[in-house]
Design an enzyme around this catalytic site. Structure first.
Site, mmCIF file in Angstrom:
data_model
loop_
_atom_site.group_PDB
_atom_site.id
_atom_site.type_symbol
_atom_site.label_atom_id
_atom_site.label_comp_id
_atom_site.label_asym_id
_atom_site.label_seq_id
_atom_site.Cartn_x
_atom_site.Cartn_y
_atom_site.Cartn_z
ATOM 1 N N CYS A 10 0.875 -1.175 0.000
ATOM 2 C CA CYS A 10 0.000 0.000 0.000
ATOM 3 C C CYS A 10 0.910 1.221 0.000
ATOM 4 O O CYS A 10 2.133 1.091 -0.027
ATOM 5 C CB CYS A 10 -0.995 -0.014 1.162
ATOM 6 N N CYS A 84 -2.457 1.332 -4.090
ATOM 7 C CA CYS A 84 -1.194 2.032 -4.375
ATOM 8 C C CYS A 84 -1.165 2.554 -5.805
ATOM 9 O O CYS A 84 -0.159 3.093 -6.251
ATOM 10 C CB CYS A 84 0.023 1.178 -4.050
ATOM 11 N N CYS A 88 2.848 0.710 -8.149
ATOM 12 C CA CYS A 88 3.280 -0.678 -7.984
ATOM 13 C C CYS A 88 3.824 -1.217 -9.300
ATOM 14 O O CYS A 88 3.121 -1.220 -10.304
ATOM 15 C CB CYS A 88 2.116 -1.542 -7.530
#
Length: 135
Positions: A10, A84, A88
């Protein structure tokens, strides 16, 4: 069979991903390799997340937010993102799951409990999919 590896990601690596890692360690023991990281890690784990997990007997107070690295993603079989966004990295051949969970940042323990319980439900489902027994 090798030990499956799961990475929780996250943004701040202070709430959802830390609770998920705590649940997975608690329920799977050494049967799963557990990592968690954040694209912009915070200074500390969210105190309300620590308190909510302590209520169910899981201590995450010693955890520290960690920066997400490509090595962590490459070393993981399953990458579970939690809000996120585009931060990512995506690698071919990895299994990605996106868990849409409310962000516990800035919330009290009362608001974090339902997030904690939803994470537990999803972790139990993940263990079932990975064919890892709950200890």
């Amino acid at each position: 069979m090798s030990t499956p590896s799961v990475l929780f990601v996250c943004v701040h690596n202070a709430g959802r991903s830390q609770m998920a890692a705590g649940w997975l360690r608690h329920l799977a023991g050494d049967s799963v390799e557990v990592r968690s990281a954040g694209s912009a890690p915070g200074d500390q784990v969210n105190p309300a997340a620590v308190d909510a997990m302590a209520e169910v007997g899981i201590d995450i107070s010693g955890q520290r937010p960690t920066v997400l690295t490509t090595d962590a993603v490459e070393a993981s079989d399953v990458v579970i993102t939690m809000g996120c966004g585009d931060a990512c990295p995506i690698f071919p051949g990895k299994r990605y799951l996106d868990w849409d969970l409310e962000d516990p940042a800035g919330q009290g323990v009362e608001a974090v409990r339902p997030i904690r319980d939803e994470i537990e439900r999803r972790i139990r489902g993940l263990l079932s999919e990975l064919q890892v027994p709950v200890r």
